[in-house]
Design a protein around this motif. Structure first.
Motif, PDB file in Angstrom:
ATOM      1  N   ASP A 142       0.842  -1.189   0.000  1.00 43.49           N
ATOM      2  CA  ASP A 142       0.000   0.000   0.000  1.00 43.49           C
ATOM      3  C   ASP A 142       0.882   1.245   0.000  1.00 43.49           C
ATOM      4  N   VAL A 143       0.272   2.415   0.103  1.00 39.98           N
ATOM      5  CA  VAL A 143       1.039   3.663   0.019  1.00 39.98           C
ATOM      6  C   VAL A 143       1.992   3.840   1.199  1.00 39.98           C
ATOM      7  N   GLU A 144       1.756   3.107   2.285  1.00 43.12           N
ATOM      8  CA  GLU A 144       2.639   3.180   3.450  1.00 43.12           C
ATOM      9  C   GLU A 144       3.727   2.116   3.413  1.00 43.12           C
ATOM     10  N   GLY A 145       3.758   1.321   2.340  1.00 48.20           N
ATOM     11  CA  GLY A 145       4.778   0.296   2.214  1.00 48.20           C
ATOM     12  C   GLY A 145       4.456  -1.008   2.914  1.00 48.20           C
ATOM     13  N   LYS A 146       3.228  -1.172   3.388  1.00 44.60           N
ATOM     14  CA  LYS A 146       2.830  -2.417   4.049  1.00 44.60           C
ATOM     15  C   LYS A 146       2.404  -3.435   3.000  1.00 44.60           C
ATOM     16  N   SER A 147       2.878  -4.667   3.128  1.00 46.70           N
ATOM     17  CA  SER A 147       2.609  -5.682   2.113  1.00 46.70           C
ATOM     18  C   SER A 147       1.348  -6.474   2.437  1.00 46.70           C
ATOM     19  N   VAL A 148       0.796  -7.079   1.395  1.00 43.37           N
ATOM     20  CA  VAL A 148      -0.378  -7.932   1.563  1.00 43.37           C
ATOM     21  C   VAL A 148      -0.075  -9.076   2.522  1.00 43.37           C
ATOM     22  N   LYS A 149       1.070  -9.723   2.345  1.00 43.14           N
ATOM     23  CA  LYS A 149       1.391 -10.872   3.201  1.00 43.14           C
ATOM     24  C   LYS A 149       1.499 -10.456   4.662  1.00 43.14           C
ATOM     25  N   ASP A 150       2.199  -9.350   4.922  1.00 45.22           N
ATOM     26  CA  ASP A 150       2.363  -8.902   6.307  1.00 45.22           C
ATOM     27  C   ASP A 150       1.019  -8.525   6.928  1.00 45.22           C
ATOM     28  N   GLU A 151       0.155  -7.880   6.159  1.00 40.66           N
ATOM     29  CA  GLU A 151      -1.139  -7.465   6.693  1.00 40.66           C
ATOM     30  C   GLU A 151      -2.072  -8.661   6.894  1.00 40.66           C
ATOM     31  N   LEU A 152      -2.024  -9.638   6.000  1.00 38.99           N
ATOM     32  CA  LEU A 152      -2.800 -10.866   6.214  1.00 38.99           C
ATOM     33  C   LEU A 152      -2.363 -11.560   7.502  1.00 38.99           C
ATOM     34  N   GLU A 153      -1.054 -11.648   7.708  1.00 43.38           N
ATOM     35  CA  GLU A 153      -0.538 -12.275   8.937  1.00 43.38           C
ATOM     36  C   GLU A 153      -0.956 -11.471  10.163  1.00 43.38           C
ATOM     37  N   ARG A 154      -0.887 -10.144  10.058  1.00 45.84           N
ATOM     38  CA  ARG A 154      -1.190  -9.291  11.204  1.00 45.84           C
ATOM     39  C   ARG A 154      -2.631  -9.454  11.667  1.00 45.84           C
ATOM     40  N   ILE A 155      -3.586  -9.570  10.711  1.00 45.14           N
ATOM     41  CA  ILE A 155      -4.986  -9.696  11.109  1.00 45.14           C
ATOM     42  C   ILE A 155      -5.404 -11.161  11.296  1.00 45.14           C
ATOM     43  N   GLY A 156      -4.467 -12.087  11.061  1.00 41.23           N
ATOM     44  CA  GLY A 156      -4.743 -13.495  11.335  1.00 41.23           C
ATOM     45  C   GLY A 156      -5.570 -14.198  10.286  1.00 41.23           C
ATOM     46  N   TYR A 157      -5.407 -13.786   9.007  1.00 36.90           N
ATOM     47  CA  TYR A 157      -6.224 -14.395   7.959  1.00 36.90           C
ATOM     48  C   TYR A 157      -5.398 -14.985   6.823  1.00 36.90           C
ATOM     49  N   ILE A 158      -4.249 -15.585   7.152  1.00 36.64           N
ATOM     50  CA  ILE A 158      -3.585 -16.478   6.202  1.00 36.64           C
ATOM     51  C   ILE A 158      -3.949 -17.896   6.625  1.00 36.64           C
ATOM     52  N   GLY A 159      -4.720 -18.565   5.792  1.00 37.78           N
ATOM     53  CA  GLY A 159      -5.141 -19.924   6.111  1.00 37.78           C
ATOM     54  C   GLY A 159      -4.204 -20.951   5.512  1.00 37.78           C
ATOM     55  N   PRO A 160      -4.460 -22.236   5.773  1.00 39.91           N
ATOM     56  CA  PRO A 160      -3.569 -23.305   5.310  1.00 39.91           C
ATOM     57  C   PRO A 160      -3.833 -23.773   3.883  1.00 39.91           C
ATOM     58  N   GLU A 161      -5.014 -23.474   3.333  1.00 41.87           N
ATOM     59  CA  GLU A 161      -5.381 -24.071   2.050  1.00 41.87           C
ATOM     60  C   GLU A 161      -4.737 -23.328   0.878  1.00 41.87           C
ATOM     61  N   GLU A 162      -4.250 -24.107  -0.102  1.00 44.64           N
ATOM     62  CA  GLU A 162      -3.690 -23.509  -1.312  1.00 44.64           C
ATOM     63  C   GLU A 162      -4.821 -22.898  -2.147  1.00 44.64           C
ATOM     64  N   PRO A 163      -4.695 -21.625  -2.544  1.00 45.26           N
ATOM     65  CA  PRO A 163      -5.742 -21.019  -3.378  1.00 45.26           C
ATOM     66  C   PRO A 163      -5.941 -21.800  -4.679  1.00 45.26           C
ATOM     67  N   GLY A 164      -7.180 -22.068  -4.994  1.00 42.58           N
ATOM     68  CA  GLY A 164      -7.498 -22.805  -6.205  1.00 42.58           C
ATOM     69  C   GLY A 164      -7.734 -24.277  -5.991  1.00 42.58           C
ATOM     70  N   GLU A 165      -7.375 -24.788  -4.830  1.00 40.66           N
ATOM     71  CA  GLU A 165      -7.589 -26.207  -4.557  1.00 40.66           C
ATOM     72  C   GLU A 165      -9.005 -26.489  -4.069  1.00 40.66           C
ATOM     73  N   HIS A 166      -9.728 -25.449  -3.767  1.00 43.34           N
ATOM     74  CA  HIS A 166     -11.100 -25.597  -3.283  1.00 43.34           C
ATOM     75  C   HIS A 166     -12.005 -25.880  -4.481  1.00 43.34           C
ATOM     76  N   PRO A 167     -12.738 -26.988  -4.509  1.00 39.81           N
ATOM     77  CA  PRO A 167     -13.584 -27.294  -5.673  1.00 39.81           C
ATOM     78  C   PRO A 167     -14.792 -26.366  -5.756  1.00 39.81           C
ATOM     79  N   ILE A 168     -15.231 -26.088  -6.973  1.00 44.20           N
ATOM     80  CA  ILE A 168     -16.432 -25.284  -7.207  1.00 44.20           C
ATOM     81  C   ILE A 168     -17.246 -25.961  -8.305  1.00 44.20           C
TER      82      ILE A 168
END
Length: 424
Positions: free
Chosen positions: A168-194
């Motif tokens: 973002d404009v403050e230099g914070k990364s998506v990965k760091d912010e996901l970790e900070r709010i506790g929303y990096i899960g274990p599942e690989e994106p795209g492995e969930h069937p639809i």
């Protein structure tokens, strides 16, 4: 779709959602990040986004759903079916907002899915296939780019590493912010069937309201072509330079800008042509403009027509350049292919709207949605409802409670048609 779908049993044809409960849920979620003007500012991966995710997760758990989070923070709220080996029938959208967002954009699609589940629970209805409600990370792209990030990673449009690295404009990364709010899960994106995917959304445009229709049966999403255009002339003093001897870049540029709009009119009914950004150099009151740079946004319902619009505007530019003697350069910036939706899903929405007695019309989406990426993976469709004056991405965004309810009823019946009813 692999599974055969039976018509709904007669006793379920009068099934309706609890519109008041859905409305109350929307208003409760809208309190998180509420703005003084009545809108919502809940930017992705902020503390407010965490609060919104936590609230929706709690509601899901209370409704008996299991919650799965993948590595980009997408959430999947699952209601088991009789045959859990079948891929789930999924609906969803996003709960992040624009800085001056409204209460409905994205949020409606997630909470409409939750209301479908609550209604099935109320009536003790078991579906043949599982049903899931999804939220997708960073659809808006107002804090991090690319837009539609979570669904894009899920669909392999770009990599998880690319998304993680976005700042973002403050230099914070998506990965760091996901970790900070506790929303990096274990599942690989795209492995969930639809099995198939539906998305319910306010139209974000005025067409349904203008036609006095309650339901938009969305057939696809417009293709988009973005360009930068530069017209080069010569700066000169506005006083001493005679009109016949000028090389005025702005006068040539404005003719081409008008042609962008005319090009859209030449490719109806879904042609769109917009110039939204203009930079004039040197931008001085008494200097003839020597250089003008402006954006071109062309859209239409198929890639072939987008190609035709591209050729059209380039032909006009070449003609204007020849007549004026000024160079005109058109450079592609980005392109998004047109995305048609699956006939089965379109028909499921149309059939539900007709059976429920709602006025409806075929519609196309001029804006991107997570359903665009889902349509690359599975049969997909969308349901539109009107929004007041077609306004969205604005704190005054508004929708009528009866339309909110109607769209959710259509979603309920379309999902039941695709999921099947156990024992039905």
């Amino acid at each position: 779709m692999d599974m055969k779908v039976k018509p709904l049993p007669e006793q379920l044809r009068d099934l309706r959602v609890n519109g008041e409960r859905l409305w109350d849920s929307l208003m409760e979620l809208a309190k998180i990040g509420a703005t003084p003007k009545g809108g919502v500012c809940r930017l992705t991966l902020t503390d407010l986004d965490k609060q919104g995710r936590d609230l929706v997760s709690r509601w899901a758990t209370e409704a008996g759903l299991t919650v799965t989070i993948d590595k980009i923070g997408n959430g999947f709220l699952r209601r088991a079916g009789r045959n859990n080996s079948l891929p789930p029938i999924v609906t969803g959208s996003h709960i992040d907002t624009q800085p001056t967002g409204g209460k409905f954009d994205g949020n409606y699609g997630v909470l409409a899915g939750l209301e479908v589940v609550r209604t099935l629970n109320d009536h003790g209805i078991q579906t043949e296939a599982p049903i899931e409600v999804a939220w997708w990370t960073n659809e808006e792209g107002s804090r991090f780019v690319p837009v539609m990030m979570g669904s894009g990673v899920f669909a392999k449009a770009f990599t998880l590493e690319h998304a993680y690295a976005a700042k973002d404009v403050e230099g914070k990364s998506v990965k760091d912010e996901l970790e900070r709010i506790g929303y990096i899960g274990p599942e690989e994106p795209g492995e969930h069937p639809i099995g198939c995917y539906f998305e319910t959304h306010i139209e974000q445009g005025p067409i349904l309201e203008d036609n006095d229709k309650t339901i938009g049966v969305v057939t696809g999403v417009l293709g988009i072509r973005w360009y930068d255009c530069v017209v080069t002339g010569m700066e000169a003093h506005a006083g001493p330079t005679p009109m016949a001897l000028r090389k005025d870049a702005l006068q040539v540029a404005t003719k081409l800008m008008q042609e962008v709009v005319a090009c859209a009119h030449r490719h109806p009914p879904h042609g769109r042509g917009t110039v939204g950004m203009v930079q004039v150099f040197p931008n001085s009151r008494n200097v003839i403009p020597g250089r003008v740079k402006f954006s071109i946004d062309l859209r239409n319902a198929s890639d072939a027509i987008c190609d035709a619009m591209d050729a059209d505007i380039r032909g006009v530019a070449a003609k204007l350049s020849a007549e004026s003697g000024l160079p005109i350069e058109i450079t592609p910036v980005s392109a998004y292919p047109a995305q048609p939706f699956h006939p089965d899903c379109i028909n499921a929405v149309a059939s539900a709207a007709e059976a429920l007695g709602y006025s409806n019309m075929r519609a196309v989406s001029g804006a991107g949605h997570d359903a665009v990426y889902m349509a690359r993976l599975a049969p997909a469709g969308m349901i539109f409802i009107p929004c007041k004056d077609g306004i969205s991405h604005n704190e005054i965004e508004d929708a009528k409670p009866e339309h909110i309810t109607a769209g959710c009823n259509v979603l309920l019946h379309a999902m039941l048609e695709r999921a099947g009813v156990a024992g039905g």
